[in-house]
Design a protein around this motif. Structure first.
Motif, PDB file in Angstrom:
ATOM      1  N   ASN A 218       0.847  -1.101   0.001  1.00 30.31           N
ATOM      2  CA  ASN A 218       0.203  -0.051   0.048  1.00 30.31           C
ATOM      3  C   ASN A 218       0.718   1.216  -0.090  1.00 30.31           C
ATOM      4  OD1 ASN A 218       0.737  -0.593   2.553  1.00 30.31           O
ATOM      5  ND2 ASN A 218      -0.580   0.524   3.454  1.00 30.31           N
ATOM      6  N   ARG A 219       2.019   1.103   0.303  1.00 28.91           N
ATOM      7  CA  ARG A 219       3.059   2.303   0.242  1.00 28.91           C
ATOM      8  C   ARG A 219       4.065   2.361  -0.534  1.00 28.91           C
ATOM      9  NH1 ARG A 219       5.631   3.583   4.567  1.00 28.91           N
ATOM     10  NH2 ARG A 219       5.526   2.017   5.920  1.00 28.91           N
ATOM     11  N   VAL A 220       4.457   1.364  -1.176  1.00 33.15           N
ATOM     12  CA  VAL A 220       5.566   0.939  -2.066  1.00 33.15           C
ATOM     13  C   VAL A 220       5.040   0.286  -3.322  1.00 33.15           C
ATOM     14  CG1 VAL A 220       7.874   0.028  -2.239  1.00 33.15           C
ATOM     15  CG2 VAL A 220       7.189   0.656  -0.229  1.00 33.15           C
ATOM     16  N   ARG A 221       4.884   0.923  -4.466  1.00 33.89           N
ATOM     17  CA  ARG A 221       4.422   0.526  -5.859  1.00 33.89           C
ATOM     18  C   ARG A 221       5.429   0.519  -6.700  1.00 33.89           C
ATOM     19  NH1 ARG A 221       1.420   3.676  -2.854  1.00 33.89           N
ATOM     20  NH2 ARG A 221       2.592   5.602  -3.626  1.00 33.89           N
ATOM     21  N   PHE A 222       5.612  -0.579  -7.397  1.00 37.94           N
ATOM     22  CA  PHE A 222       6.538  -0.941  -8.662  1.00 37.94           C
ATOM     23  C   PHE A 222       5.786  -1.099  -9.924  1.00 37.94           C
ATOM     24  CE2 PHE A 222       8.674  -2.593  -4.865  1.00 37.94           C
ATOM     25  CZ  PHE A 222       9.697  -1.952  -4.622  1.00 37.94           C
ATOM     26  N   SER A 223       6.327  -0.511 -10.996  1.00 39.61           N
ATOM     27  CA  SER A 223       5.849  -0.456 -12.225  1.00 39.61           C
ATOM     28  C   SER A 223       6.700  -0.642 -13.456  1.00 39.61           C
ATOM     29  CB  SER A 223       4.818   0.657 -12.579  1.00 39.61           C
ATOM     30  OG  SER A 223       5.485   1.728 -12.592  1.00 39.61           O
ATOM     31  N   LEU A 224       6.497  -1.131 -14.463  1.00 36.34           N
ATOM     32  CA  LEU A 224       7.479  -1.267 -15.604  1.00 36.34           C
ATOM     33  C   LEU A 224       7.011   0.281 -16.270  1.00 36.34           C
ATOM     34  CD1 LEU A 224       9.153  -3.573 -16.776  1.00 36.34           C
ATOM     35  CD2 LEU A 224       7.511  -3.910 -18.426  1.00 36.34           C
ATOM     36  N   THR A 225       7.851   1.014 -16.158  1.00 32.97           N
ATOM     37  CA  THR A 225       7.579   2.627 -16.517  1.00 32.97           C
ATOM     38  C   THR A 225       9.185   3.153 -17.160  1.00 32.97           C
ATOM     39  OG1 THR A 225       5.705   2.812 -15.215  1.00 32.97           O
ATOM     40  CG2 THR A 225       6.492   4.787 -16.119  1.00 32.97           C
ATOM     41  N   ASP A 226       9.097   3.763 -18.174  1.00 35.03           N
ATOM     42  CA  ASP A 226      10.134   4.694 -18.549  1.00 35.03           C
ATOM     43  C   ASP A 226      10.030   6.140 -17.810  1.00 35.03           C
ATOM     44  OD1 ASP A 226      11.670   6.690 -20.294  1.00 35.03           O
ATOM     45  OD2 ASP A 226      11.966   4.738 -21.287  1.00 35.03           O
ATOM     46  N   TYR A 227      11.356   6.441 -17.405  1.00 36.11           N
ATOM     47  CA  TYR A 227      11.403   7.524 -16.464  1.00 36.11           C
ATOM     48  C   TYR A 227      10.970   8.611 -17.267  1.00 36.11           C
ATOM     49  CZ  TYR A 227      15.476   9.209 -19.567  1.00 36.11           C
ATOM     50  OH  TYR A 227      16.090   9.372 -20.570  1.00 36.11           O
ATOM     51  N   ARG A 228      10.841   8.692 -18.567  1.00 33.66           N
ATOM     52  CA  ARG A 228      10.224  10.016 -19.498  1.00 33.66           C
ATOM     53  C   ARG A 228       8.589   9.753 -19.398  1.00 33.66           C
ATOM     54  NH1 ARG A 228      14.420   8.071 -23.924  1.00 33.66           N
ATOM     55  NH2 ARG A 228      13.905   6.024 -22.983  1.00 33.66           N
ATOM     56  N   ASP A 229       8.056   8.794 -18.724  1.00 34.78           N
ATOM     57  CA  ASP A 229       6.490   8.734 -18.891  1.00 34.78           C
ATOM     58  C   ASP A 229       6.067   8.885 -17.485  1.00 34.78           C
ATOM     59  OD1 ASP A 229       6.872   8.265 -21.432  1.00 34.78           O
ATOM     60  OD2 ASP A 229       6.990   6.122 -21.463  1.00 34.78           O
ATOM     61  N   VAL A 230       6.732   9.304 -16.479  1.00 35.71           N
ATOM     62  CA  VAL A 230       6.319   9.509 -15.039  1.00 35.71           C
ATOM     63  C   VAL A 230       5.479  10.753 -15.051  1.00 35.71           C
ATOM     64  CG1 VAL A 230       6.686   9.549 -12.680  1.00 35.71           C
ATOM     65  CG2 VAL A 230       8.233   7.964 -14.273  1.00 35.71           C
ATOM     66  N   ALA A 231       4.390  10.827 -14.437  1.00 39.68           N
ATOM     67  CA  ALA A 231       3.795  11.981 -14.089  1.00 39.68           C
ATOM     68  C   ALA A 231       4.125  12.979 -13.152  1.00 39.68           C
ATOM     69  CB  ALA A 231       2.108  11.728 -13.846  1.00 39.68           C
ATOM     70  N   GLY A 232       4.241  12.520 -11.893  1.00 43.37           N
ATOM     71  CA  GLY A 232       4.591  13.398 -10.533  1.00 43.37           C
ATOM     72  C   GLY A 232       3.336  13.901 -10.223  1.00 43.37           C
ATOM     73  N   PRO A 233       3.669  14.942  -9.045  1.00 42.47           N
ATOM     74  CA  PRO A 233       4.944  15.294  -8.642  1.00 42.47           C
ATOM     75  C   PRO A 233       5.298  14.578  -7.329  1.00 42.47           C
ATOM     76  CG  PRO A 233       3.272  16.945  -7.699  1.00 42.47           C
ATOM     77  CD  PRO A 233       2.652  15.863  -8.734  1.00 42.47           C
ATOM     78  N   TYR A 234       6.543  14.727  -7.139  1.00 40.94           N
ATOM     79  CA  TYR A 234       7.187  14.225  -5.983  1.00 40.94           C
ATOM     80  C   TYR A 234       7.835  15.005  -4.809  1.00 40.94           C
ATOM     81  CZ  TYR A 234       6.286   9.787  -8.291  1.00 40.94           C
ATOM     82  OH  TYR A 234       5.460   8.682  -9.222  1.00 40.94           O
ATOM     83  N   ASP A 235       8.034  14.682  -3.730  1.00 40.41           N
ATOM     84  CA  ASP A 235       8.702  15.284  -2.541  1.00 40.41           C
ATOM     85  C   ASP A 235      10.132  15.111  -2.788  1.00 40.41           C
ATOM     86  OD1 ASP A 235       6.608  16.442  -0.906  1.00 40.41           O
ATOM     87  OD2 ASP A 235       6.121  14.403  -1.023  1.00 40.41           O
ATOM     88  N   ARG A 236      10.515  13.743  -3.293  1.00 39.03           N
ATOM     89  CA  ARG A 236      11.807  13.422  -3.272  1.00 39.03           C
ATOM     90  C   ARG A 236      11.943  12.545  -4.559  1.00 39.03           C
ATOM     91  NH1 ARG A 236      11.846  16.784  -0.151  1.00 39.03           N
ATOM     92  NH2 ARG A 236      13.025  16.923   2.145  1.00 39.03           N
ATOM     93  N   ILE A 237      13.165  12.554  -5.023  1.00 35.38           N
ATOM     94  CA  ILE A 237      13.733  11.560  -6.089  1.00 35.38           C
ATOM     95  C   ILE A 237      14.804  10.979  -5.860  1.00 35.38           C
ATOM     96  CG2 ILE A 237      14.095  11.303  -8.758  1.00 35.38           C
ATOM     97  CD1 ILE A 237      12.149  13.603  -9.169  1.00 35.38           C
ATOM     98  N   VAL A 238      15.155   9.808  -6.296  1.00 38.44           N
ATOM     99  CA  VAL A 238      16.160   9.017  -6.030  1.00 38.44           C
ATOM    100  C   VAL A 238      16.482   8.042  -7.147  1.00 38.44           C
ATOM    101  CG1 VAL A 238      15.263   7.116  -4.679  1.00 38.44           C
ATOM    102  CG2 VAL A 238      17.745   7.742  -4.238  1.00 38.44           C
ATOM    103  N   SER A 239      17.759   8.292  -7.628  1.00 42.36           N
ATOM    104  CA  SER A 239      18.359   7.276  -8.691  1.00 42.36           C
ATOM    105  C   SER A 239      19.484   6.598  -8.445  1.00 42.36           C
ATOM    106  CB  SER A 239      18.044   7.960 -10.163  1.00 42.36           C
ATOM    107  OG  SER A 239      18.542   7.293 -10.969  1.00 42.36           O
ATOM    108  N   VAL A 240      19.693   5.610  -8.223  1.00 38.27           N
ATOM    109  CA  VAL A 240      21.167   4.677  -7.909  1.00 38.27           C
ATOM    110  C   VAL A 240      21.493   3.819  -9.027  1.00 38.27           C
ATOM    111  CG1 VAL A 240      22.296   3.600  -6.016  1.00 38.27           C
ATOM    112  CG2 VAL A 240      20.194   5.203  -5.429  1.00 38.27           C
ATOM    113  N   GLY A 241      22.303   4.138  -9.586  1.00 37.68           N
ATOM    114  CA  GLY A 241      23.131   2.997 -10.603  1.00 37.68           C
ATOM    115  C   GLY A 241      22.193   3.044 -11.920  1.00 37.68           C
ATOM    116  N   MET A 242      21.448   4.220 -12.417  1.00 34.78           N
ATOM    117  CA  MET A 242      20.452   4.106 -13.395  1.00 34.78           C
ATOM    118  C   MET A 242      21.108   4.872 -14.593  1.00 34.78           C
ATOM    119  SD  MET A 242      18.151   5.913 -14.981  1.00 34.78           S
ATOM    120  CE  MET A 242      17.115   5.855 -16.304  1.00 34.78           C
TER     121      MET A 242
END
Length: 405
Positions: A218-242
């Motif tokens: 209910n608090r962690v959701r995963f999806s098969l999504t390209d970063y260019r197709d995300v809607a947002g907005p977000y308080d924080r963004i993290v990207s590790v090794g991508m």
């Protein structure tokens, strides 16, 4: 330049004997270190290595054209790395880099998914054989030299969480979430809500299973999504090794996207391998067999795109040799379970991955590669004006009563 002349010019340290086709033997180096003996099996392989060493040595080892008769591949690669300083580094001109950018690093949506599939969809069971229990496939953070890989990977996640200044209820985007370890840790230990995106079907399936098993769906959701197709907005963004998979033609679109997806008081943390010598090209063997479409950036290529996106660089940290130690752990764990990998895949694959892990470690230990963590914000006052809050948050996360959820 012929093979003999190339080897004599390049290999000046160590103790390497090369048995050439036709019976000739070359003794190279200054006699230091473990003695190594390698045999080149045919004139064709000798010619291929001489013509394109960056591609030919790896292909020869993987396909049997270069056979180690004394010593192991790790020592052989370490010798190559120690002698890298004697090799003239080729600096490709702007036109050649531009052509390679467009041809190999364009990474439009279909190509990006294909490139991710090539490496990350091999088998979850393969990665279980050499990664830590949380399946972190990026540089660990060795806060102490005696840390285990598991401890260092947890330290990495908490180091990043502290820089994000997370609060319960913050909405976080994890770009390139892997098997979900970072997203799940942020949710468990800070109370954040996380959307993790990946292009790997294997990673997605396991990440979703892990979230469900922990009761965090209910608090962690995963999806098969390209970063260019995300809607947002977000308080924080993290990207590790991508970011190493974005490709130079897409740097502006990537950071424009980060700016678009962040709330006005939002913060992002980008963790990526960096190259020390400035703009260049990807090693030919790595590009062909391991990471098609990938490119390790120089900071000088990244910062202009960040500036044009209207983002503030609020902190940069350089992690030196942490990835060398991470790769050493992976290489040793892979070797310990090599027989299992050979049964799952085959002997050729094992040689390929031995070489990949070895040359990657060498790049950090001998060629100056490093990891950078760049913290970004849309507002100059989005974070405290000293770094003290990072240490305080990290100590709190490492305290015995650390979990929020």
């Amino acid at each position: 330049m012929g093979l003999q002349a190339f080897l004599q010019k390049t290999v000046r340290e160590g103790d390497l004997t090369i048995r050439l086709p036709g019976g000739r033997t070359l003794r190279l180096g200054d006699g230091s270190g473990p003695p190594l003996v390698a045999r080149i099996t045919s004139p064709l392989w000798a010619a291929r290595i001489a013509a394109k060493p960056g591609l030919g040595v790896g292909e020869a080892y993987v396909d049997g054209g270069l056979v180690l008769e004394q010593g192991d591949v790790a020592d052989f690669i370490d010798l190559i790395g120690a002698n890298a300083k004697f090799k003239t580094r080729k600096k490709r001109g702007p036109l050649r880099r531009w052509l390679r950018d467009r041809r190999r690093e364009a990474n439009h949506r279909k190509a990006a998914r294909k490139n991710v599939h090539h490496h990350y969809d091999l088998s979850n069971e393969l990665y279980r054989r050499f990664l830590d229990e949380d399946m972190q496939y990026s540089c660990a953070y060795f806060a102490r030299p005696d840390m285990t890989l598991e401890e260092a990977q947890l330290a990495k996640k908490r180091h990043i969480a502290a820089k994000l200044a997370l609060q319960p209820g913050h909405k976080v985007l994890d770009i390139g979430c892997g098997w979900g370890g970072m997203a799940l840790t942020l949710a468990e230990e800070t109370g954040a809500e996380v959307d993790g995106i990946t292009l790997s079907t294997e990673q997605l399936g396991l990440a979703q299973q892990r979230a469900e098993a922990k009761g965090l769906s209910n608090r962690v959701r995963f999806s098969l999504t390209d970063y260019r197709d995300v809607a947002g907005p977000y308080d924080r963004i993290v990207s590790v090794g991508m970011f190493e998979h974005v490709g130079r033609p897409n740097y502006q679109a990537y950071f424009d996207g980060v700016a678009r997806l962040l709330k006005d008081d939002g913060v992002a943390l980008i963790h990526s391998i960096g190259r020390p010598e400035g703009p260049n090209v990807t090693n030919a063997w790595i590009a062909k067999y391991i990471f098609p479409g990938g490119y390790i950036p120089a900071l000088s290529e990244v910062l202009p795109a960040i500036e044009r996106a209207g983002l503030y660089v609020t902190d940069i940290e350089i992690l030196r040799l942490h990835y060398a130690e991470t790769l050493k752990n992976w290489r040793q764990r892979f070797a310990a379970r090599r027989g299992e990998v050979a049964q799952m895949l085959d002997e050729r694959f094992c040689r390929m991955w031995e070489f990949y892990l070895g040359v990657s470690e060498m790049a950090f230990r001998h060629r100056g590669h490093f990891v950078f963590q760049v913290q970004l914000a849309k507002r100059i006052d989005a974070l405290p004006i000293t770094r003290d809050y990072m240490g305080e948050a990290e100590r709190a996360l490492n305290a015995p009563a650390k979990r929020v959820a």
